[in-house]
Structure formats: structure tokens, C-alpha cells
Design a protein around this motif. Structure first.
Motif, PDB file in Angstrom:
ATOM      1  N   LEU A 133     -36.013 -32.531 -30.027  1.00 18.25           N
ATOM      2  CA  LEU A 133     -37.253 -32.865 -30.716  1.00 18.25           C
ATOM      3  C   LEU A 133     -36.923 -33.082 -32.190  1.00 18.25           C
ATOM      4  CD1 LEU A 133     -39.012 -30.058 -28.839  1.00 18.25           C
ATOM      5  CD2 LEU A 133     -39.685 -32.447 -28.592  1.00 18.25           C
ATOM      6  N   VAL A 134     -37.063 -34.317 -32.634  1.00 21.02           N
ATOM      7  CA  VAL A 134     -36.760 -34.674 -34.027  1.00 21.02           C
ATOM      8  C   VAL A 134     -38.074 -34.669 -34.805  1.00 21.02           C
ATOM      9  CG1 VAL A 134     -35.783 -36.398 -35.580  1.00 21.02           C
ATOM     10  CG2 VAL A 134     -34.796 -36.086 -33.295  1.00 21.02           C
ATOM     11  N   ILE A 135     -38.218 -33.699 -35.713  1.00 22.62           N
ATOM     12  CA  ILE A 135     -39.433 -33.599 -36.522  1.00 22.62           C
ATOM     13  C   ILE A 135     -39.263 -34.476 -37.763  1.00 22.62           C
ATOM     14  CG2 ILE A 135     -41.053 -32.051 -37.649  1.00 22.62           C
ATOM     15  CD1 ILE A 135     -40.718 -31.500 -34.661  1.00 22.62           C
ATOM     16  N   ASP A 136     -40.026 -35.554 -37.823  1.00 24.65           N
ATOM     17  CA  ASP A 136     -39.921 -36.512 -38.917  1.00 24.65           C
ATOM     18  C   ASP A 136     -40.890 -36.138 -40.035  1.00 24.65           C
ATOM     19  OD1 ASP A 136     -39.066 -38.892 -40.246  1.00 24.65           O
ATOM     20  OD2 ASP A 136     -40.910 -39.877 -39.576  1.00 24.65           O
ATOM     21  N   MET A 137     -40.393 -36.143 -41.272  1.00 26.47           N
ATOM     22  CA  MET A 137     -41.200 -35.687 -42.409  1.00 26.47           C
ATOM     23  C   MET A 137     -40.849 -36.498 -43.641  1.00 26.47           C
ATOM     24  SD  MET A 137     -43.212 -33.530 -44.099  1.00 26.47           S
ATOM     25  CE  MET A 137     -43.570 -32.113 -43.070  1.00 26.47           C
ATOM     26  N   ASP A 138     -41.851 -36.750 -44.482  1.00 20.87           N
ATOM     27  CA  ASP A 138     -41.616 -37.420 -45.755  1.00 20.87           C
ATOM     28  C   ASP A 138     -40.585 -36.619 -46.555  1.00 20.87           C
ATOM     29  OD1 ASP A 138     -42.391 -37.410 -48.842  1.00 20.87           O
ATOM     30  OD2 ASP A 138     -42.918 -39.364 -48.006  1.00 20.87           O
ATOM     31  N   PRO A 139     -39.484 -37.248 -46.985  1.00 17.87           N
ATOM     32  CA  PRO A 139     -38.406 -36.493 -47.633  1.00 17.87           C
ATOM     33  C   PRO A 139     -38.821 -35.780 -48.915  1.00 17.87           C
ATOM     34  CG  PRO A 139     -37.613 -38.636 -46.927  1.00 17.87           C
ATOM     35  CD  PRO A 139     -39.098 -38.649 -46.752  1.00 17.87           C
ATOM     36  N   GLU A 140     -39.687 -36.380 -49.709  1.00 15.90           N
ATOM     37  CA  GLU A 140     -40.076 -35.741 -50.962  1.00 15.90           C
ATOM     38  C   GLU A 140     -40.889 -34.473 -50.703  1.00 15.90           C
ATOM     39  OE1 GLU A 140     -41.842 -36.946 -55.359  1.00 15.90           O
ATOM     40  OE2 GLU A 140     -41.848 -38.408 -53.720  1.00 15.90           O
ATOM     41  N   ARG A 183     -37.055 -37.017 -28.670  1.00 15.23           N
ATOM     42  CA  ARG A 183     -38.458 -37.348 -28.863  1.00 15.23           C
ATOM     43  C   ARG A 183     -38.768 -37.202 -30.355  1.00 15.23           C
ATOM     44  NH1 ARG A 183     -37.244 -38.663 -24.734  1.00 15.23           N
ATOM     45  NH2 ARG A 183     -38.137 -38.305 -22.661  1.00 15.23           N
ATOM     46  N   LEU A 184     -39.289 -38.260 -30.949  1.00 18.84           N
ATOM     47  CA  LEU A 184     -39.627 -38.258 -32.368  1.00 18.84           C
ATOM     48  C   LEU A 184     -41.049 -37.725 -32.532  1.00 18.84           C
ATOM     49  CD1 LEU A 184     -38.330 -39.123 -35.085  1.00 18.84           C
ATOM     50  CD2 LEU A 184     -39.537 -41.299 -34.832  1.00 18.84           C
ATOM     51  N   ILE A 185     -41.204 -36.684 -33.361  1.00 20.13           N
ATOM     52  CA  ILE A 185     -42.497 -36.034 -33.579  1.00 20.13           C
ATOM     53  C   ILE A 185     -42.873 -36.193 -35.046  1.00 20.13           C
ATOM     54  CG2 ILE A 185     -43.798 -33.882 -33.436  1.00 20.13           C
ATOM     55  CD1 ILE A 185     -42.842 -34.693 -30.706  1.00 20.13           C
ATOM     56  N   ASP A 186     -44.082 -36.691 -35.308  1.00 24.57           N
ATOM     57  CA  ASP A 186     -44.567 -36.859 -36.682  1.00 24.57           C
ATOM     58  C   ASP A 186     -44.881 -35.488 -37.274  1.00 24.57           C
ATOM     59  OD1 ASP A 186     -45.736 -37.549 -39.072  1.00 24.57           O
ATOM     60  OD2 ASP A 186     -47.453 -38.591 -38.189  1.00 24.57           O
ATOM     61  N   GLY A 187     -44.085 -35.062 -38.246  1.00 29.90           N
ATOM     62  CA  GLY A 187     -44.283 -33.762 -38.867  1.00 29.90           C
ATOM     63  C   GLY A 187     -45.205 -33.784 -40.071  1.00 29.90           C
ATOM     64  N   ASN A 188     -45.727 -34.958 -40.424  1.00 31.53           N
ATOM     65  CA  ASN A 188     -46.613 -35.080 -41.587  1.00 31.53           C
ATOM     66  C   ASN A 188     -48.067 -34.781 -41.221  1.00 31.53           C
ATOM     67  OD1 ASN A 188     -44.655 -36.281 -43.669  1.00 31.53           O
ATOM     68  ND2 ASN A 188     -44.420 -37.705 -41.955  1.00 31.53           N
ATOM     69  N   ASP A 192     -50.544 -27.167 -36.188  1.00 33.44           N
ATOM     70  CA  ASP A 192     -51.109 -27.075 -34.843  1.00 33.44           C
ATOM     71  C   ASP A 192     -50.992 -28.406 -34.098  1.00 33.44           C
ATOM     72  OD1 ASP A 192     -51.747 -24.440 -35.253  1.00 33.44           O
ATOM     73  OD2 ASP A 192     -53.906 -24.786 -35.556  1.00 33.44           O
ATOM     74  N   GLU A 193     -51.213 -29.507 -34.805  1.00 32.51           N
ATOM     75  CA  GLU A 193     -51.097 -30.820 -34.170  1.00 32.51           C
ATOM     76  C   GLU A 193     -49.652 -31.118 -33.792  1.00 32.51           C
ATOM     77  OE1 GLU A 193     -52.928 -33.967 -36.393  1.00 32.51           O
ATOM     78  OE2 GLU A 193     -54.684 -32.756 -36.912  1.00 32.51           O
ATOM     79  N   VAL A 194     -48.742 -30.770 -34.671  1.00 33.61           N
ATOM     80  CA  VAL A 194     -47.320 -30.965 -34.371  1.00 33.61           C
ATOM     81  C   VAL A 194     -46.928 -30.137 -33.157  1.00 33.61           C
ATOM     82  CG1 VAL A 194     -44.972 -30.735 -35.251  1.00 33.61           C
ATOM     83  CG2 VAL A 194     -46.809 -31.459 -36.792  1.00 33.61           C
ATOM     84  N   ALA A 195     -47.358 -28.874 -33.121  1.00 28.96           N
ATOM     85  CA  ALA A 195     -47.024 -27.986 -32.009  1.00 28.96           C
ATOM     86  C   ALA A 195     -47.570 -28.519 -30.684  1.00 28.96           C
ATOM     87  CB  ALA A 195     -47.564 -26.587 -32.275  1.00 28.96           C
ATOM     88  N   ALA A 196     -48.755 -29.111 -30.711  1.00 33.26           N
ATOM     89  CA  ALA A 196     -49.335 -29.665 -29.483  1.00 33.26           C
ATOM     90  C   ALA A 196     -48.478 -30.810 -28.949  1.00 33.26           C
ATOM     91  CB  ALA A 196     -50.765 -30.147 -29.751  1.00 33.26           C
ATOM     92  N   ASP A 197     -47.983 -31.667 -29.848  1.00 34.37           N
ATOM     93  CA  ASP A 197     -47.125 -32.771 -29.418  1.00 34.37           C
ATOM     94  C   ASP A 197     -45.774 -32.270 -28.928  1.00 34.37           C
ATOM     95  OD1 ASP A 197     -49.039 -34.640 -29.867  1.00 34.37           O
ATOM     96  OD2 ASP A 197     -48.093 -35.570 -31.606  1.00 34.37           O
ATOM     97  N   VAL A 198     -45.252 -31.227 -29.581  1.00 34.71           N
ATOM     98  CA  VAL A 198     -43.997 -30.627 -29.135  1.00 34.71           C
ATOM     99  C   VAL A 198     -44.144 -30.114 -27.704  1.00 34.71           C
ATOM    100  CG1 VAL A 198     -42.494 -28.619 -29.446  1.00 34.71           C
ATOM    101  CG2 VAL A 198     -43.070 -30.056 -31.415  1.00 34.71           C
ATOM    102  N   LEU A 199     -45.191 -29.371 -27.448  1.00 34.11           N
ATOM    103  CA  LEU A 199     -45.389 -28.807 -26.114  1.00 34.11           C
ATOM    104  C   LEU A 199     -45.581 -29.896 -25.075  1.00 34.11           C
ATOM    105  CD1 LEU A 199     -45.614 -26.197 -24.494  1.00 34.11           C
ATOM    106  CD2 LEU A 199     -48.095 -26.216 -24.961  1.00 34.11           C
TER     107      LEU A 199
END
Length: 204
Positions: A133-140, A183-188, A192-199
Motif C-alpha cells: 500500500l503506497v500512501i501518496d502525499m504532497d511532499p511539502e 495499491r496507490l492510496i491518496d493520503g491527502n 479515517d478516509e485513508v484507513a477505509a481505502d486501505v482496508l
């Protein structure tokens, strides 16, 4: 109960992957699964000693080549001591980072050393996760979050925003390259929303 699975979380520093790994472990335990939550570098006594060499100190402390050797040594100990025995008994192993981090950090973002990373991996690790699970996040945003922790383990954050941007590009490339297990997961978004997509990805 489920069978043995090896699940890894990847992403840039401050992306929230450690939080999501813990949340997933808690959720699966609540279902009755045997869960081992671990991390890299580290996850075993010897590997934890090597971790301190890697994540503390001056950003220029090690060359990329030396880092690759240290990470691979830590990973071998982690695999022998923690991961393989847990999988053998039928547990699900959830690891905060694994070989993909070395492919991106040392193999791409710190130099064109991906071939060396892959050759060492094939020789002494020879194990890939079942799901990454790749958590994608704005680098700044991620960098500011990582530095705000002031954990003392901020050697890679101290390499700056441009480095974090290269890391993000590397993880996005890796997710495309290994599309069957990543699986690419939007971390932005809220945790709770991120966790739902992870599950959802894990259950799929």
C-alpha cells in the motif's frame, strides 16, 4: 481468520503510512487475525541497532552505496528473525516499509543505483510482499509533518524538499511498475478516509 499474508506500507516521510499500518493491524486483530506489526529499518534486535546508524546523524553520513548495504543487512535480520517465522506459523505480517523503500530512496532518489539494489535483493532477500500500500502525499505537507515530530530520526527529512519530491516520483513510478501487488492510496485526506481505502484494498 485469514491465511498468512505479508502486507507492506510505503511512502515518503510524513505520509501517514505508520499511522495507517497501526490502524490496519488493530482492525485485523479485532477480527481475530494473528497480526505481527513491524517496521524497517528495524523489526528485530540486530536490525534495530542498524536502524540507529541509518536514521540518525548528519545527512551526508553515508554514501548511497553504504546505505544500500546497511539496509540490506538490517532487512536480512528482520526477515530471518521476525517476518519468516511469523508467516510460517500463519500470521499476517504488516511492515512499515520493506525493500521498495530501498529501491526508491537509494536506488532512485539518491543516485542511479536501482540495479545494485535489485541484485542484492535477489541474492540475500528474495521475498516480495503479497500486497503493498503506497500512501501518496504532497511532499511539502509531509515534510513539515515529519520535521514537526522532532523524533531525532530525521536524517532523511533533513535532505530537504527537493529530495522528498524525488522520493514521491519514485514511489509513483514503483506503484506503476508493480501494479499487480501495489495499491496507490491518496493520503491527502482525513485519516479515517485513508484507513477505509486501505482496508478495502486489503479485503479485496
Amino acid at each position: 481468520m485469514t491465511g498468512a499474508r505479508f502486507i507492506t506500507f510505503e511512502g515518503i516521510d510524513g505520509s501517514g503510512k505508520s499511522t495507517q499500518a497501526r490502524r490496519l493491524a488493530d482492525t485485523l486483530r479485532s477480527r481475530g487475525d494473528d497480526i505481527v506489526l513491524t517496521r524497517e529499518p528495524g523489526g528485530a534486535p540486530g536490525a534495530e541497532e542498524i536502524r540507529r546508524l541509518l536514521v540518525e546523524g548528519d545527512p551526508d553520513r553515508w554514501s548511497p552505496e553504504t546505505e544500500i548495504l546497511l539496509f540490506t543487512a538490517a532487512r536480512r535480520d528482520h526477515l530471518e528473525t521476525t517476518i519468516a517465522p511469523a508467516l510460517h506459523r500463519g500470521a499476517t505480517v504488516i511492515s512499515d516499509r520493506f525493500a521498495d523503500s530501498t529501491r526508491v530512496y537509494q536506488g532512485a532518489a539518491r543516485g542511479d543505483l536501482r540495479d545494485l539494489v535489485d541484485r542484492l535483493h535477489d541474492m540475500v532477500i528474495s521475498r516480495e510482499p503479497d500486497l503493498t500500500l503506497v500512501i501518496d502525499m504532497d511532499p511539502e505537507i509531509a515534510l513539515n509533518r515529519g520535521l514537526a515530530r522532532a523524533s531525532g530520526e530525521d536524517r532523511f527529512e533533513d535532505m530537504g524538499l527537493d529530495f522528498q519530491r524525488r522520493l514521491r516520483a519514485g514511489f509513483l513510478d514503483l506503484a506503476r511498475e508493480h501494479g499487480l501487488r501495489c495499491r496507490l492510496i491518496d493520503g491527502n485526506r482525513p485519516a479515517d478516509e485513508v484507513a477505509a481505502d486501505v482496508l478495502k484494498a486489503v479485503d479485496a
